[in-house]
Scaffold this motif. Structure first.
Motif, PDB file in Angstrom:
ATOM      1  N   LEU A   1      38.179  -6.028  -0.794  1.00 34.48           N
ATOM      2  CA  LEU A   1      38.104  -5.535  -2.166  1.00 34.48           C
ATOM      3  C   LEU A   1      37.951  -6.691  -3.149  1.00 34.48           C
ATOM      4  N   GLU A   2      38.714  -7.750  -2.932  1.00 31.83           N
ATOM      5  CA  GLU A   2      38.609  -8.931  -3.798  1.00 31.83           C
ATOM      6  C   GLU A   2      37.211  -9.543  -3.704  1.00 31.83           C
ATOM      7  N   LEU A   3      36.668  -9.596  -2.486  1.00 34.74           N
ATOM      8  CA  LEU A   3      35.331 -10.141  -2.276  1.00 34.74           C
ATOM      9  C   LEU A   3      34.274  -9.279  -2.973  1.00 34.74           C
ATOM     10  N   VAL A   4      34.371  -7.972  -2.832  1.00 37.77           N
ATOM     11  CA  VAL A   4      33.408  -7.067  -3.471  1.00 37.77           C
ATOM     12  C   VAL A   4      33.439  -7.243  -4.979  1.00 37.77           C
ATOM     13  N   ASN A   5      34.619  -7.392  -5.545  1.00 38.76           N
ATOM     14  CA  ASN A   5      34.732  -7.580  -6.999  1.00 38.76           C
ATOM     15  C   ASN A   5      34.062  -8.881  -7.441  1.00 38.76           C
ATOM     16  N   LYS A   6      34.212  -9.927  -6.648  1.00 38.43           N
ATOM     17  CA  LYS A   6      33.574 -11.201  -6.986  1.00 38.43           C
ATOM     18  C   LYS A   6      32.057 -11.106  -6.893  1.00 38.43           C
ATOM     19  N   LEU A   7      31.585 -10.458  -5.847  1.00 37.77           N
ATOM     20  CA  LEU A   7      30.139 -10.303  -5.686  1.00 37.77           C
ATOM     21  C   LEU A   7      29.574  -9.419  -6.797  1.00 37.77           C
ATOM     22  N   HIS A   8      30.273  -8.358  -7.123  1.00 33.35           N
ATOM     23  CA  HIS A   8      29.865  -7.473  -8.218  1.00 33.35           C
ATOM     24  C   HIS A   8      29.713  -8.269  -9.510  1.00 33.35           C
ATOM     25  N   HIS A   9      30.700  -9.081  -9.810  1.00 32.70           N
ATOM     26  CA  HIS A   9      30.663  -9.896 -11.032  1.00 32.70           C
ATOM     27  C   HIS A   9      29.475 -10.850 -11.014  1.00 32.70           C
ATOM     28  N   SER A  10      29.199 -11.426  -9.856  1.00 33.22           N
ATOM     29  CA  SER A  10      28.112 -12.398  -9.738  1.00 33.22           C
ATOM     30  C   SER A  10      26.758 -11.754 -10.028  1.00 33.22           C
ATOM     31  N   PHE A  11      26.559 -10.530  -9.569  1.00 32.02           N
ATOM     32  CA  PHE A  11      25.301  -9.823  -9.844  1.00 32.02           C
ATOM     33  C   PHE A  11      25.207  -9.410 -11.308  1.00 32.02           C
ATOM     34  N   ILE A  12      26.308  -8.926 -11.850  1.00 32.29           N
ATOM     35  CA  ILE A  12      26.297  -8.395 -13.207  1.00 32.29           C
ATOM     36  C   ILE A  12      26.012  -9.478 -14.249  1.00 32.29           C
ATOM     37  N   ILE A  13      26.463 -10.702 -14.005  1.00 29.31           N
ATOM     38  CA  ILE A  13      26.326 -11.758 -15.019  1.00 29.31           C
ATOM     39  C   ILE A  13      25.055 -12.585 -14.849  1.00 29.31           C
ATOM     40  N   SER A  14      24.243 -12.306 -13.839  1.00 33.07           N
ATOM     41  CA  SER A  14      23.034 -13.104 -13.610  1.00 33.07           C
ATOM     42  C   SER A  14      22.011 -12.835 -14.707  1.00 33.07           C
ATOM     43  N   GLU A  15      21.790 -13.803 -15.573  1.00 26.61           N
ATOM     44  CA  GLU A  15      20.858 -13.620 -16.697  1.00 26.61           C
ATOM     45  C   GLU A  15      19.420 -13.487 -16.224  1.00 26.61           C
ATOM     46  N   ARG A  16      19.059 -14.249 -15.202  1.00 21.34           N
ATOM     47  CA  ARG A  16      17.680 -14.173 -14.711  1.00 21.34           C
ATOM     48  C   ARG A  16      17.404 -12.809 -14.089  1.00 21.34           C
ATOM     49  N   LEU A  17      18.398 -12.267 -13.373  1.00 29.78           N
ATOM     50  CA  LEU A  17      18.241 -10.939 -12.786  1.00 29.78           C
ATOM     51  C   LEU A  17      18.127  -9.891 -13.896  1.00 29.78           C
ATOM     52  N   LYS A  18      18.938 -10.015 -14.936  1.00 29.99           N
ATOM     53  CA  LYS A  18      18.840  -9.094 -16.077  1.00 29.99           C
ATOM     54  C   LYS A  18      17.444  -9.130 -16.678  1.00 29.99           C
ATOM     55  N   LYS A  19      16.916 -10.327 -16.861  1.00 27.33           N
ATOM     56  CA  LYS A  19      15.583 -10.479 -17.443  1.00 27.33           C
ATOM     57  C   LYS A  19      14.532  -9.799 -16.571  1.00 27.33           C
ATOM     58  N   HIS A  20      14.629  -9.987 -15.269  1.00 33.18           N
ATOM     59  CA  HIS A  20      13.641  -9.408 -14.363  1.00 33.18           C
ATOM     60  C   HIS A  20      13.749  -7.884 -14.303  1.00 33.18           C
ATOM     61  N   ILE A  21      14.975  -7.363 -14.339  1.00 31.58           N
ATOM     62  CA  ILE A  21      15.132  -5.909 -14.334  1.00 31.58           C
ATOM     63  C   ILE A  21      14.572  -5.315 -15.613  1.00 31.58           C
ATOM     64  N   GLN A  22      14.781  -5.978 -16.731  1.00 32.89           N
ATOM     65  CA  GLN A  22      14.200  -5.493 -17.992  1.00 32.89           C
ATOM     66  C   GLN A  22      12.682  -5.492 -17.931  1.00 32.89           C
ATOM     67  N   CYS A  23      12.109  -6.500 -17.293  1.00 30.96           N
ATOM     68  CA  CYS A  23      10.655  -6.564 -17.120  1.00 30.96           C
ATOM     69  C   CYS A  23      10.172  -5.411 -16.244  1.00 30.96           C
ATOM     70  N   ILE A  24      10.919  -5.105 -15.188  1.00 24.53           N
ATOM     71  CA  ILE A  24      10.580  -3.993 -14.298  1.00 24.53           C
ATOM     72  C   ILE A  24      10.650  -2.670 -15.044  1.00 24.53           C
ATOM     73  N   LEU A  25      11.689  -2.504 -15.866  1.00 22.02           N
ATOM     74  CA  LEU A  25      11.837  -1.270 -16.636  1.00 22.02           C
ATOM     75  C   LEU A  25      10.739  -1.141 -17.692  1.00 22.02           C
ATOM     76  N   LEU A  26      10.378  -2.263 -18.300  1.00 26.29           N
ATOM     77  CA  LEU A  26       9.364  -2.247 -19.354  1.00 26.29           C
ATOM     78  C   LEU A  26       7.984  -1.924 -18.810  1.00 26.29           C
TER      79      LEU A  26
ATOM     80  N   GLU B   1       5.444 -13.285 -16.995  1.00 28.32           N
ATOM     81  CA  GLU B   1       4.562 -14.109 -17.824  1.00 28.32           C
ATOM     82  C   GLU B   1       3.127 -13.582 -17.809  1.00 28.32           C
ATOM     83  N   TYR B   2       2.770 -12.870 -16.761  1.00 27.66           N
ATOM     84  CA  TYR B   2       1.387 -12.424 -16.562  1.00 27.66           C
ATOM     85  C   TYR B   2       0.978 -11.389 -17.597  1.00 27.66           C
ATOM     86  N   GLY B   3       1.825 -10.387 -17.774  1.00 25.48           N
ATOM     87  CA  GLY B   3       1.586  -9.422 -18.840  1.00 25.48           C
ATOM     88  C   GLY B   3       0.720  -8.241 -18.471  1.00 25.48           C
TER      89      GLY B   3
END
Length: 671
Positions: free
Chosen positions: A387-412, A226-228
């Protein structure tokens, strides 16, 4: 330079004609071009804006946000300059706290007031004077853009009229009285305070490591997005989270392990919605009889959120994800043998029956010999449950919309390095040979050094998030985040090894040693810093390298200013985990029109304490470097850009006045 200067010739105009035709779309005649030249020349003569440099925030959101709000103590200094002889210290503290936290402090102040109109009148007059002071180095246009739209016109009137002028005093006072009588005083005070905050910092530089250790990295990222007005040089902890967001399972395991090590569940669960129930369930079942003594979380003494049962669960989860991490890292070391990371494969060097680990031909007794999920015949294979646990954790990180937004901000807003106003900013290290020359580092079969290395790493990191990246290239880019985190030639790490396994399982502290790369010693030499600055084409009489990453141990006599002033290391240890080590709680490096000042912060109590009692971060200021003249905008990178624009406009004037280009008004040529 006059428009008729011999610098401009018909031949030069013809060569630049395409650029001048494009420029003429915005400045279609002599009047428009001349007005813009006058405007730009005026801007060039304003004082240089204030830059703030902060490194290694590590999730300490309350301290970080407070430093933004108080501009590293600059707002209090302004208030003291204006009212130091006219107001008591407690009144100054109260006014400053109001500026930092206007909504909440206003409610407390109003509760103690019997004459609200008088309180509003005095407060608004005080805020106008402070805002006049912090806005004095900006153009009216820039100040106008910082103002809230609903009050912009009124604030502008107050800023540019002096109540001490007899002819204007009645006008000024009537504006204040009307604000109060129409019930807009609260909203107006909040708007004024927020504007003071915005104008007190012109540019914010974040030298890496927003994430890990502290509880509020997600809150810091919300604030920055938000700071810019900020740029960011990626740190090793930022790269780790970027790798996790890209789907690198070794990075995901490291993120989880670090969060559990410091009891930092808030960022994972509340911040990014990472589902930790599968990990908790797996850990309780798999390590039910294991005391997990070496995995007890490092909590603050004042942390009362976790009872003994919860701490026991965190230790089990901590060990579970650590073992998974070692397996995943071993797999990745085999997948990318060119990285030379096979020496980090230690699970295959354990003698389970004897409880010893063989390292470099020497046997070490293990502090912990419980490895229920490790198969001695294939130690790096994940069990079906893991392996099942890693797949679940992987999915949890990949689908986090707030994390996606923050990574895009970092890249930008981020990159591996930034050159700004004769300062070279990067988080940690520049790989060097022992003789101080730039070290070549292999990436994907090619070798790079210095600026080319940083540029290529930056492009590789971005490739992991680019939908158009070739699949093999993208797979490499995602994997590479792990190397950036702990690879020996990574500029974000630059050590012989990351001794995570040894610290958990071996008592011999010699095995914990992580030999630092050559840069960490050689950067103290002025000639080495000059060589690096030259290689990045950093120019200027006063030029510097600015780093974070390695905490400066003030309590042990270390200094942040090195190499005869060419290097500044500003990791003062924001994270509470480092306070005992460093003896302080972070730095802000401030670069204003008079030069550099280093603000050293003491630990921050809490936002609640600041609002209620007016407590502030106790800071001491060290003058690093002052110039013999006040720097103007023309002395900055922005000034060089504006000067180039003026040259282009002067050339446009020449083209108009010699008839090479026709002037236009209302879209029609001037006859």
């Amino acid at each position: 330079m006059s428009p008729a200067s011999p610098t401009y010739t018909p031949e030069k105009i013809q060569n630049d004609l395409r650029v001048l035709e494009l420029l003429s779309n915005n400045f279609p005649n002599v009047s428009a071009a001349s007005t813009e030249i006058i405007n730009l020349e005026a801007i060039l003569n304003l004082p240089k804006g204030t830059e703030h440099f902060i490194a290694d925030i590590h999730g300490e959101h309350e301290a970080f946000r407070h430093i933004l709000k108080n501009a590293s103590g600059n707002i209090k200094r302004k208030v003291k300059e204006i009212y130091g002889t006219a107001m008591r210290d407690d009144a100054i503290r109260s006014l400053c706290t109001l500026i930092y936290y206007p909504e909440r402090k206003l409610e407390l102040l109003k509760a103690d007031e019997t004459d609200l109109d008088n309180f509003y009148n005095i407060t608004l007059h005080h805020l106008v004077r402070v805002l006049q002071s912090v806005s004095s180095k900006y153009t009216r246009s820039k100040v106008r853009k910082a103002l809230p739209k609903e009050f912009a016109y009124i604030i502008e009137e107050l800023l540019h009229e002096s109540p001490s002028d007899d002819d204007k005093q009645a006008y000024f006072n009537r504006i204040i009285e009307t604000i109060i009588s129409t019930g807009q005083a609260d909203a107006f005070i909040v708007a004024m305070c927020n504007t003071i905050q915005r104008l007190s910092i012109d540019q914010l530089h974040i030298l890496g490591d927003v994430f890990d250790r502290g509880p509020g990295a997600h809150i810091i990222m919300d604030t920055l997005c938000e700071y810019g007005r900020f740029d960011m040089q990626w740190g090793n902890h930022d790269a780790l989270w970027m790798g996790a967001a890209a789907g690198n399972n070794a990075c995901i395991a490291n993120v989880l392990r670090l969060s559990l090590r410091y009891g930092n569940m808030a960022t994972l669960e509340d911040g990014y919605g990472i589902n930790l129930v599968p990990l908790a369930t797996f850990a309780m079942e798999t390590y039910a009889d294991d005391p997990c003594a070496n995995f007890t979380p490092k909590l603050n003494n004042d942390d009362i959120l976790y009872d003994d049962k919860t701490r026991r669960l965190l230790a089990q989860m901590h060990k579970a994800i650590a073992i998974i991490q070692f397996k995943l890292e071993g797999q990745l070391a085999d997948k990318r043998p060119e990285w030379g990371m096979q020496n980090r494969k230690l699970l295959d060097k354990i003698d389970m029956q004897r409880g010893v680990l063989t390292l470099d031909g020497k046997e070490y007794e293990l502090k912990d010999n419980r490895f229920p999920t490790v198969d001695p015949t294939n130690p790096f294979r994940l069990t079906d449950e893991e392996l099942e646990l890693v797949n679940k954790l992987h999915h949890s990180f990949i689908i986090s919309e707030r994390l996606k937004k923050h990574i895009q901000c970092i890249l930008l807003n981020g990159c591996m390095y930034t050159v700004c106003n004769s300062n070279l900013l990067f988080h940690a290290s520049m790989p060097l040979n022992a003789d101080g020359s730039l070290k070549e580092v292999a990436i994907g079969g090619k070798r790079y050094k210095g600026r080319d290395l940083f540029n290529h790493i930056g492009m590789t990191m971005r490739a992991a998030f680019n939908a158009e990246t070739d699949s093999d290239e993208k797979d490499f880019a995602i994997d590479y985040y792990w190397y950036l985190w702990c690879g020996p030639d990574s500029p974000l790490f630059d050590k012989s090894k990351m001794a995570t396994f040894e610290r958990y399982f071996l008592s011999d502290k010699e095995t914990h040693r992580e030999e630092k790369g050559n840069y960490y010693e050689l950067r103290n030499k002025e000639e080495v810093c000059d060589m690096i600055l030259d290689s990045f084409d950093v120019e200027g009489e006063h030029r510097h390298i600015i780093n974070g990453h390695v905490p400066v141990r003030i309590s042990k006599g270390e200094t942040p200013i090195r190499a005869n002033g060419k290097l500044m290391v500003i990791d003062g240890g924001f994270a509470k985990a480092y306070h005992d080590t460093t003896g302080i709680a972070g730095y802000t490096l401030v670069y204003h029109s008079r030069g550099f000042q280093l603000v050293q912060h003491e630990p921050f109590s809490s936002t609640e304490e600041a609002i209620k009692n007016g407590t502030d971060i106790v800071s001491t200021t060290q003058i690093v470097e002052l110039t013999n003249h006040r720097m103007r905008v023309r002395d900055t990178d922005k000034g060089h850009e504006l000067s180039a624009q003026i040259d282009e406009l002067m050339e446009l004037l020449y083209a108009y006045r010699t008839g090479i280009l026709k002037e236009r008004t209302n879209g029609k040529p001037i006859s």
